[in-house]
Design a protein around this motif. Structure first.
Motif, PDB file in Angstrom:
ATOM      1  N   ARG A  98       0.836  -1.209   0.000  1.00  0.00           N
ATOM      2  CA  ARG A  98       0.000   0.000   0.000  1.00  0.00           C
ATOM      3  C   ARG A  98       0.866   1.253   0.000  1.00  0.00           C
ATOM      4  O   ARG A  98       0.554   2.248  -0.641  1.00  0.00           O
ATOM      5  CB  ARG A  98      -0.937  -0.009   1.202  1.00  0.00           C
ATOM      6  CG  ARG A  98      -2.101  -0.980   1.077  1.00  0.00           C
ATOM      7  CD  ARG A  98      -3.165  -0.693   2.121  1.00  0.00           C
ATOM      8  NE  ARG A  98      -2.652  -0.843   3.474  1.00  0.00           N
ATOM      9  CZ  ARG A  98      -2.638  -1.985   4.153  1.00  0.00           C
ATOM     10  NH1 ARG A  98      -3.100  -3.090   3.589  1.00  0.00           N
ATOM     11  NH2 ARG A  98      -2.171  -2.045   5.385  1.00  0.00           N
ATOM     12  N   GLN A 140      -2.639   4.154  -5.801  1.00  0.00           N
ATOM     13  CA  GLN A 140      -3.472   3.457  -4.833  1.00  0.00           C
ATOM     14  C   GLN A 140      -4.946   3.720  -5.130  1.00  0.00           C
ATOM     15  O   GLN A 140      -5.327   4.832  -5.510  1.00  0.00           O
ATOM     16  CB  GLN A 140      -3.133   3.975  -3.424  1.00  0.00           C
ATOM     17  CG  GLN A 140      -3.735   3.160  -2.299  1.00  0.00           C
ATOM     18  CD  GLN A 140      -3.282   3.711  -0.960  1.00  0.00           C
ATOM     19  OE1 GLN A 140      -3.069   4.899  -0.820  1.00  0.00           O
ATOM     20  NE2 GLN A 140      -3.124   2.844   0.015  1.00  0.00           N
ATOM     21  N   VAL A 141      -5.762   2.716  -4.981  1.00  0.00           N
ATOM     22  CA  VAL A 141      -7.199   2.909  -5.143  1.00  0.00           C
ATOM     23  C   VAL A 141      -7.699   3.730  -3.961  1.00  0.00           C
ATOM     24  O   VAL A 141      -7.483   3.373  -2.809  1.00  0.00           O
ATOM     25  CB  VAL A 141      -7.937   1.561  -5.200  1.00  0.00           C
ATOM     26  CG1 VAL A 141      -9.438   1.782  -5.303  1.00  0.00           C
ATOM     27  CG2 VAL A 141      -7.449   0.754  -6.388  1.00  0.00           C
ATOM     28  N   THR A 163      -3.548  -1.695  -9.855  1.00  0.00           N
ATOM     29  CA  THR A 163      -3.732  -0.348  -9.324  1.00  0.00           C
ATOM     30  C   THR A 163      -4.943   0.297  -9.973  1.00  0.00           C
ATOM     31  O   THR A 163      -5.500  -0.204 -10.942  1.00  0.00           O
ATOM     32  CB  THR A 163      -2.491   0.501  -9.623  1.00  0.00           C
ATOM     33  OG1 THR A 163      -2.337   0.569 -11.032  1.00  0.00           O
ATOM     34  CG2 THR A 163      -1.264  -0.111  -9.013  1.00  0.00           C
ATOM     35  N   ASP A 164      -5.326   1.455  -9.437  1.00  0.00           N
ATOM     36  CA  ASP A 164      -6.523   2.111  -9.954  1.00  0.00           C
ATOM     37  C   ASP A 164      -6.353   2.541 -11.403  1.00  0.00           C
ATOM     38  O   ASP A 164      -7.309   2.586 -12.167  1.00  0.00           O
ATOM     39  CB  ASP A 164      -6.897   3.316  -9.087  1.00  0.00           C
ATOM     40  CG  ASP A 164      -5.861   4.422  -9.151  1.00  0.00           C
ATOM     41  OD1 ASP A 164      -4.697   4.121  -9.458  1.00  0.00           O
ATOM     42  OD2 ASP A 164      -6.234   5.576  -8.891  1.00  0.00           O
ATOM     43  N   TYR A 213     -16.475  -2.857  -5.639  1.00  0.00           N
ATOM     44  CA  TYR A 213     -15.072  -3.173  -5.941  1.00  0.00           C
ATOM     45  C   TYR A 213     -14.395  -3.681  -4.673  1.00  0.00           C
ATOM     46  O   TYR A 213     -14.561  -3.102  -3.596  1.00  0.00           O
ATOM     47  CB  TYR A 213     -14.362  -1.926  -6.465  1.00  0.00           C
ATOM     48  CG  TYR A 213     -12.896  -2.130  -6.789  1.00  0.00           C
ATOM     49  CD1 TYR A 213     -12.512  -2.746  -7.972  1.00  0.00           C
ATOM     50  CD2 TYR A 213     -11.909  -1.711  -5.903  1.00  0.00           C
ATOM     51  CE1 TYR A 213     -11.182  -2.936  -8.278  1.00  0.00           C
ATOM     52  CE2 TYR A 213     -10.570  -1.897  -6.196  1.00  0.00           C
ATOM     53  CZ  TYR A 213     -10.206  -2.508  -7.381  1.00  0.00           C
ATOM     54  OH  TYR A 213      -8.889  -2.710  -7.671  1.00  0.00           O
ATOM     55  N   GLN A 270     -10.622  -4.615  -3.237  1.00  0.00           N
ATOM     56  CA  GLN A 270      -9.185  -4.494  -3.499  1.00  0.00           C
ATOM     57  C   GLN A 270      -8.435  -5.676  -2.899  1.00  0.00           C
ATOM     58  O   GLN A 270      -8.635  -6.040  -1.742  1.00  0.00           O
ATOM     59  CB  GLN A 270      -8.666  -3.183  -2.882  1.00  0.00           C
ATOM     60  CG  GLN A 270      -7.157  -3.018  -2.953  1.00  0.00           C
ATOM     61  CD  GLN A 270      -6.665  -2.761  -4.368  1.00  0.00           C
ATOM     62  OE1 GLN A 270      -7.300  -2.077  -5.138  1.00  0.00           O
ATOM     63  NE2 GLN A 270      -5.521  -3.318  -4.701  1.00  0.00           N
TER      64      GLN A 270
END
Length: 637
Positions: A320, A329-330, A597-598, A613, A615
């Motif tokens: 992260r 990062q989302v 990743t986003d 969603y 992760q």
């Protein structure tokens, strides 16, 4: 064609004056003239008119050509002065010439008058052109946008234009002319000596070098010098002629670009490994949790499994950090108040800092809101607080402040932030050991750390940098060795009220009996996800890719309540699979999962607002809870 000529006659005899005028007319001139025979009359004439020529009698009862010439030169007028006399000795004529007369002759030699006038007018015109050229050149140099100066090899400043004066922060050129280049201008006198010792400068071309100067207020400048040496007959340098440009901002922007490129490179690396790494962590964490569910509290193997689970959490946190640093990062941004974020973290911050560090908070009044991910903001505060604690090994004070501030949009854009005027500032100040300039220059580099081996990953501040950049803001750092450090974070202010805090779900996860179609290309992740879902009571249909998932759905005669699909799979993406299945099963709900990743999932059209969603890496509890939440939601795909 007659030539106009304005002539002032310093003559007590009107008859002699008219003789001179007739001679001028005979020579082709059309004279405008005035006769004076006293000093006051001459001064008045000089005030009234701009004369081309002055002709003065050498000897008059109350005035003389010598006195008239003195009046002319006192007014700094470059007007030809011709002396005439009925009787003048050679010594008197020489004295008159030394005083500044252009020529002299006797009144009986008027034939010499016309050639003398032509010569003197021609030379006066040439002198005027030269003065105009010099004035134009002086104006060009004085108003040039680049600095121009001359200095001796010994460091004396000989001349300087306004640009150099402004560059160095002085009030006048006279101040700069009193400076010693090595002592007062160069930040390091040895640097100037090295440049002088090079002796590669020629008198034909300019040699470009860079140096560090210091302003009057002590601030440092990076300057680019274009130097040409002017030498005497023996080849020794008399002085240096130099053009100088302040390239401080240019070099700073170049450094920012290099820093950005380095971070982008590591960010790409992080994004590239995130998918596979998160799949592995999903397997490790999920199987660890399943084992912990099955093992009793007194089982001797439980401690070993807990250590594996703890290590997996550490690896997930590191991933992260990498993604936050690389701005991949989302995130779930929402409108929040920094005061609320600081207040909610105070208790845990006090525990992290320890009893020997005094924590003080100064929340800004009427603080504006920002749009950011709350979890990321908490991560920023925690990273800065941990760094501050490590910088105060014997204790100290940590101050957290918030306030509304304004910046010029062009300045903000230059810092890599959103080009807006209103920002909200979060400042974290410690009384620790501080940093020198070399350390401060590298503080946001990934994996750079001043801590002992094993004490830090070097990603803390890099993570902070990435989060702030991702939120459209920028960071300013001030630090001096022995005087602590201040990090000021500026985030764009939004004109919207802060949203309420999101309350995390609590309690056991409800079980289910629905049918879930699981599409996942990683066999290990697919296996553990199936086990988790079947333990929760669901019926699971699994497929390793989109094509097989379609075939499985076609063969299944009963309902499929939920499609749980990886976003990126070989052949067919999760979004494409969901769209194909929606034609035959419009009531089926969809939950996407990904370790990418986003940026990757956005490209595949998944991260639209409200899209369910999950992760990776996920835990059995987070998977079970998310599946239950999607199934219980009233919103269909």
């Amino acid at each position: 064609m007659s030539l106009s000529l304005r002539v002032l006659l310093v003559e007590d005899s009107e008859e002699d004056a008219l003789l001179l005028v007739r001679e001028l007319k005979r020579g082709g001139y059309e004279p405008t003239f005035e006769r004076v025979d006293t000093a006051p009359a001459m001064l008045a004439a000089l005030e009234r008119e701009r004369w081309d020529l002055v002709v003065g009698d050498h000897s008059m009862p109350a005035f003389s050509s010598t006195a008239a010439l003195a009046l002319l030169r006192e007014r700094d007028l470059d007007v030809p002065f011709i002396c005439v006399s009925g009787t003048i000795s050679e010594d008197q004529a020489v004295a008159t010439m030394k005083a500044g007369a252009s020529d002299y002759f006797a009144k009986g030699q008027l034939k010499r008058l016309l050639p003398a006038i032509e010569r003197e007018l021609r030379e006066a015109k040439a002198r005027a052109a030269l003065r105009a050229s010099q004035a134009s050149y002086g104006t060009l140099v004085e108003h040039a946008p680049v600095g121009i100066y001359r200095s001796t090899p010994q460091g004396k400043v000989l001349s300087v234009n306004a640009a150099v004066v402004r560059m160095l922060g002085y009030d006048s050129a006279s101040e700069v002319l009193r400076l010693d280049m090595a002592r007062d201008v160069y930040a390091d006198p040895a640097e100037r000596q090295r440049l002088v010792d090079r002796d590669t400068y020629t008198d034909r071309q300019y040699d470009d070098v860079e140096a560090t100067w210091k302003r009057k207020d002590g601030h440092l400048l990076t300057v680019q010098l274009s130097v040409r040496a002017v030498r005497n007959g023996t080849g020794h340098v008399e002085y240096y002629e130099t053009f100088v440009r302040d390239v401080t901002d240019q070099r700073r922007l170049q450094q920012q670009l290099l820093q950005s490129q380095k971070m982008e490179a590591v960010g790409r690396l992080a994004g590239g490994i995130a998918h596979d790494f998160n799949n592995l962590l999903t397997v490790i964490t999920s199987y660890s949790d399943l084992l912990l569910e099955d093992l009793g509290t007194d089982d001797p193997k439980r401690s070993d499994v807990e250590q594996v689970r703890k290590a997996a959490d550490g690896a997930a946190a590191l991933t992260r950090q990498l993604l936050a640093f690389s701005r991949q990062q989302v995130v779930e941004p929402r409108v929040v108040s920094l005061n609320a974020v600081v207040e909610s973290l105070q208790k845990i911050l006090r525990r992290v800092l320890g009893e020997d560090v005094d924590l003080a908070t100064t929340p800004g009044s009427d603080l504006g809101a920002v749009r950011a991910d709350v979890g990321q903001l908490e991560q920023v505060l925690m990273n800065l607080a941990v760094n501050a604690r490590d910088a105060m090994p014997t204790g100290g004070k940590l101050t957290i402040e918030t306030d509304n501030v304004e910046h010029d949009p062009a300045f903000a854009r230059g810092q890599g932030a959103a080009a807006v005027r209103q920002f909200v500032m979060l400042a974290v100040t410690d009384t620790g050991v501080g940093m020198d300039e070399a350390t401060k220059a590298r503080v946001f580099e990934p994996f750079f750390t001043t801590k002992a081996p094993g004490k830090g990953t070097g990603l803390g501040l890099a993570t902070v940098y990435g989060i702030v950049q991702q939120s459209g803001g920028f960071i300013w750092v001030y630090s001096e060795p022995g005087h602590g450090t201040t990090f000021k974070i500026y985030l764009p202010r939004v004109d919207a009220p802060a949203e309420g805090a999101v309350v995390a779900a609590v309690g056991p996860v409800a079980r289910g009996t629905e049918t879930v179609l699981l599409a996942e290309d990683s066999a290990a992740v697919r296996a553990v996800a199936r086990q988790v879902l079947e333990r929760q009571g669901y019926t699971v249909l699994e497929a390793p890719d989109g094509e097989l998932a379609l075939q499985l759905a076609q063969r299944h005669s009963g309902p499929i309540h939920l499609l749980l699909t990886d976003v990126v799979m070989p052949g067919m993406s999760g979004r494409q699979l969901a769209d194909r299945l929606a034609l035959a099963r419009p009531d089926m709900k969809v939950l996407y999962a990904s370790g990418y990743t986003d940026d990757s999932v956005v490209r595949h059209g998944v991260l639209e607002e409200g899209t369910p969603y999950l992760q990776k890496p996920f835990t059995p509890e987070s998977l079970a809870r998310k599946v239950r939440d999607v199934l219980d939601s009233s919103k269909s795909r």
